[in-house]
Design a protein around this motif. Sequence first.
Motif, PDB file in Angstrom:
ATOM      1  N   TRP A 110       4.767  14.703  -4.705  1.00 41.29           N
ATOM      2  CA  TRP A 110       4.420  16.123  -4.637  1.00 41.29           C
ATOM      3  C   TRP A 110       4.036  16.645  -6.011  1.00 41.29           C
ATOM      4  CZ3 TRP A 110       7.533  19.581  -7.342  1.00 41.29           C
ATOM      5  CH2 TRP A 110       7.181  20.924  -7.229  1.00 41.29           C
ATOM      6  N   ARG A 153       8.718  22.513  -1.233  1.00 44.13           N
ATOM      7  CA  ARG A 153       8.044  21.422  -0.514  1.00 44.13           C
ATOM      8  C   ARG A 153       8.674  20.048  -0.722  1.00 44.13           C
ATOM      9  NH1 ARG A 153       1.656  22.776  -1.141  1.00 44.13           N
ATOM     10  NH2 ARG A 153       1.615  24.411   0.458  1.00 44.13           N
ATOM     11  N   PRO A 154       8.956  19.628  -1.959  1.00 42.32           N
ATOM     12  CA  PRO A 154       9.511  18.272  -2.086  1.00 42.32           C
ATOM     13  C   PRO A 154      10.873  18.148  -1.433  1.00 42.32           C
ATOM     14  CG  PRO A 154       9.654  19.406  -4.175  1.00 42.32           C
ATOM     15  CD  PRO A 154       8.873  20.288  -3.281  1.00 42.32           C
ATOM     16  N   LEU A 219       1.895  14.974   2.637  1.00 40.10           N
ATOM     17  CA  LEU A 219       1.454  14.645   1.280  1.00 40.10           C
ATOM     18  C   LEU A 219      -0.060  14.699   1.179  1.00 40.10           C
ATOM     19  CD1 LEU A 219       3.725  11.785   0.018  1.00 40.10           C
ATOM     20  CD2 LEU A 219       3.309  13.968  -1.055  1.00 40.10           C
ATOM     21  N   TYR A 222      -1.056  18.315   0.950  1.00 39.63           N
ATOM     22  CA  TYR A 222      -0.856  18.883  -0.382  1.00 39.63           C
ATOM     23  C   TYR A 222      -1.943  18.377  -1.331  1.00 39.63           C
ATOM     24  CZ  TYR A 222       3.786  19.819   1.526  1.00 39.63           C
ATOM     25  OH  TYR A 222       4.821  20.223   2.317  1.00 39.63           O
TER      26      TYR A 222
END
Lengths: 227, 250
Positions: A110, A153-154, A219, A222
């Motif tokens: 990320w 997010r991560p 992923l 992103y």
Amino acid sequence: MVLSFFDQFMSPSYLGIPLMALALILPWTLYPKPTSQWISNRVLTLQGWFINRFTQQLMLPLGRKGHKWALLLTSLMIFLITLNMLGLLPYTFTPTTQLSLNMGFAVPLWLATVLIGMRNQPTIALGHLLPEGTPTPLIPVLIIIETISLFIRPIALGVRLTANLTAGHLLIQLIATAAFVLAPLMPTVALLTATLLLLLTLLEVAVAMIQAYVFVLLLSLYLQENV
Amino acid sequence: MLSRLVFVSANALKGSGPLGAGLVQASRSLHTSSQNLAPVPPLPEKGGKVRHGIFPEELFQLLYPKTGVTGPYMLGTGLLIYMLSKEIYVINHETFAALSIGSVIVYGVKKFGPSVAAFADKLNEEKVAKAQEVKDAALASLTQAVEQEKKEQWRAEGRTLLFDAKKNNVAMLLETNYRERLHMVTNEVKRRLDYQIALQDLHRRMEQEHMINWVEKSVIGSITPQQEKESIAKCISDLKVLAKSTKATV
């Protein structure tokens, strides 16, 4: 062998030697290496076909610059799917139930996407923090909210995978224990529980594949924002 | 599968005991000749034969001479019962989980195995078919080229006839041309000669006419008036005589 419910989640070791490396290398041994022969056997053909289709699908929304990530994302997908599916076998250890492993995958990847976005197109990357068409008074609040969502997010990626697999495995354990305990006492109820276990197993197979796919898909999303 | 290699070669060794496998590996020579890279040995088409999905057929062949057909099954049952009764394998909740995942796997393999295998075979078949198509197209174009070459050769033979015909044609044209020009020449010559003849005729005629005119003129000029009167009187007397004779006859 008296098992408690959480033994399967303990990092495996034998006589003090940690076996985590062995557990992580196992999926690599299961996939044959492509030969230089033109027509290969069925396993290799299917493997090649699957990898080609998956990479093509994943790389469709990404531009040329995102194609550099093809190897990483496809191998990550194969790795996660194999680990998850192998974990459904009895008496196995699933490395993806460990938060450390999943965070180890999620945070660097990320962060890489964020840094790529900030480095190559900082305006656009920062522009993602404000969705289009927000009313002017809401802008400050929304920026804060979007920043928080960016940094979550991560954590979300890692915890999602961990939680799904851990929950699934625990459920299997519990229902199997229920069936096992009920078998001598109330066989019919035990049979029902066994049926439930069968359905749960099917669900877990699906979850194993879907969670791995979702991890890699997010992923790639992103990356798409930032590449 | 190296285990099967060991079994097969262990079969071949007489008196193979616990050291059979080791003896097989030890007797393999180590790079004594240069490697033969071509032709590459062909891959086996199908995988090794297995019974019940996991047990290789070679195990059954290994045990057949000593224990017959039921040997391996007895071995398996015995092992299982031994492990259960001595509680080397304990039945617990994992057993149920193992049963359920096992049944899912077996069901999946039985149901989707043939179609997946057929799909893999189809992928390979398509690859081979594409290459075959290229090869066939090349072959077809080459045979066509050969046929066309033969036709060209036949045409080349026929070219001599064509040349003869053309030569004849040209010769005829030349001949015709020559004859035409000859004709033209004779015509021209005749015209010139005709002109000369006409000229001479004209000359002669003109001379004749001139002479006649001159003669006439000189004759007429030579007739004196006296002579004229005499001739006229003579004519009148002749006429009178004639008239009398005529009247007489009528």
